[in-house]
Design an enzyme around this catalytic site. Structure first.
Site, PDB file in Angstrom:
ATOM      1  N   LYS A  43       0.803  -1.224   0.000  1.00 41.16           N
ATOM      2  CA  LYS A  43       0.000   0.000   0.000  1.00 41.16           C
ATOM      3  C   LYS A  43       0.839   1.279   0.000  1.00 41.16           C
ATOM      4  O   LYS A  43       0.368   2.348  -0.401  1.00 41.16           O
ATOM      5  CB  LYS A  43      -0.924   0.018   1.215  1.00 41.16           C
ATOM      6  CG  LYS A  43      -2.054  -0.997   1.184  1.00 41.16           C
ATOM      7  CD  LYS A  43      -3.181  -0.546   0.273  1.00 41.16           C
ATOM      8  CE  LYS A  43      -4.421  -1.403   0.441  1.00 41.16           C
ATOM      9  NZ  LYS A  43      -5.538  -0.918  -0.397  1.00 41.16           N
ATOM     10  N   SER A 286       1.224  -9.604  -0.496  1.00 41.09           N
ATOM     11  CA  SER A 286       0.831  -8.200  -0.369  1.00 41.09           C
ATOM     12  C   SER A 286       1.169  -7.557   0.966  1.00 41.09           C
ATOM     13  O   SER A 286       1.338  -6.339   1.031  1.00 41.09           O
ATOM     14  CB  SER A 286      -0.671  -8.056  -0.641  1.00 41.09           C
ATOM     15  OG  SER A 286      -1.415  -8.913   0.205  1.00 41.09           O
TER      16      SER A 286
END
Length: 301
Positions: A43, A286
């Protein structure tokens, strides 16, 4: 939809502040360990790109997030010397809440269906800028830099497996890969308990699942749903979706810890669980911001 030029521009903006994560051989394929980013998740790429491009950030920034985007925005805001207010749902793991506070952000905890409304209220009250977790072209472009790096490091890649929720990550990665290499398969990975995108692709239209139903998965970063913007990318660019059970997610977490020496959160292991079913390709890991108690339980099984 975003373009390859948007992603290449984002790569230049964020390069001084992100880790260019390597590709690691693992099982039938490769890993792209975004868990090694300074905030423990991919992110950071999107948040850095979006915040850097804000024309007016004097009154600070606001974000809503289940944890990883929260930390990313807090990190980017601190880098640029602006205040950050983050709205987080009450089912966010404590480790992510505390990490966001440690980065200097002001945190507001609300019900799981109230975070967007509270964030919009803060924007109105403070005259701040909103940086959404996925529903923004600059955020998507930042995440797409992962796709550029995969193609640079493994030119003969055949498939890339990407976890999906709000869809910002796979939208960006798929744009980069399909523009440069249309033959490479882009495969989405979802928890079976939050497989609204798989359902949508099967039906041929965006289908909404109840947020309480999606919240059943331990993959807390994958409990969101796509926006109209990310759905446009997904519906045009994603080749297939593989769904995985909670047991398969936990098994992938344990395998990553023991075999790759990577600590991952459940959401970060979803693509690896899907990769095992696919039998190859690059899996995007991720994030690694796992609740310690959960990690202990997973490793004991």
């Amino acid at each position: 939809m975003i373009s390859l030029d948007d992603i290449r521009s984002a790569a230049t903006v964020i390069a001084p502040h992100v880790v260019r994560t390597p590709l690691l051989p693992f099982g039938p394929g490769w890993l792209k360990p975004e868990s090694l980013q300074p905030i423990g998740a991919f992110k950071l790429r999107g948040a850095l790109n979006a915040l850097a491009r804000l024309e007016n950030r004097a009154n600070g920034v606001v974000a809503y997030s289940s944890g990883n985007h929260a930390q990313a925005v807090a990190f980017a805001a601190r880098l640029h010397g602006v205040p950050a207010a983050i709205v987080m749902p009450s089912n966010t793991p404590a480790v992510k809440i505390e990490a966001t506070k440690a980065l200097g952000a002001e945190v507001f905890i609300v019900g799981i269906t109230e975070r967007v409304e509270r964030a919009e209220a803060l924007v109105a009250e403070r005259g701040a800028a909103l940086i959404p977790p996925f529903d923004h072209p600059d955020v998507i472009a930042g995440q797409g830099t992962i796709g550029l790096e995969i193609l640079e490091d493994l030119p003969d890649v055949q498939a890339v497996v990407v976890p999906m929720s709000g869809g910002g990550l796979i939208s960006g990665v798929a744009t980069a890969i399909k523009t440069l290499r249309p033959d490479v398969r882009v495969i989405g990975a979802e928890p079976a308990l939050a497989a609204d995108i798989a359902d949508s692709l099967h039906r041929g239209e965006l289908t909404r699942w109840d947020p309480v139903e999606r919240a059943q998965t331990a993959a807390d970063a994958l409990r969101d749903e796509p926006s109209a913007l990310t759905w446009e990318h997904i519906s045009k660019l994603v080749d297939d979706v593989i769904t995985v059970s909670e047991e398969e997610i936990f098994d992938a977490m344990a395998q990553l810890a023991r075999g790759a020496r990577l600590i991952t959160e459940p959401s970060g292991a979803v693509a690896v669980a899907a990769q095992a079913k696919l039998g190859g390709g690059v899996a995007v890991v991720s994030g690694g911001n796992v609740d310690p108690a959960l990690l202990v339980r997973v490793l004991r099984t």
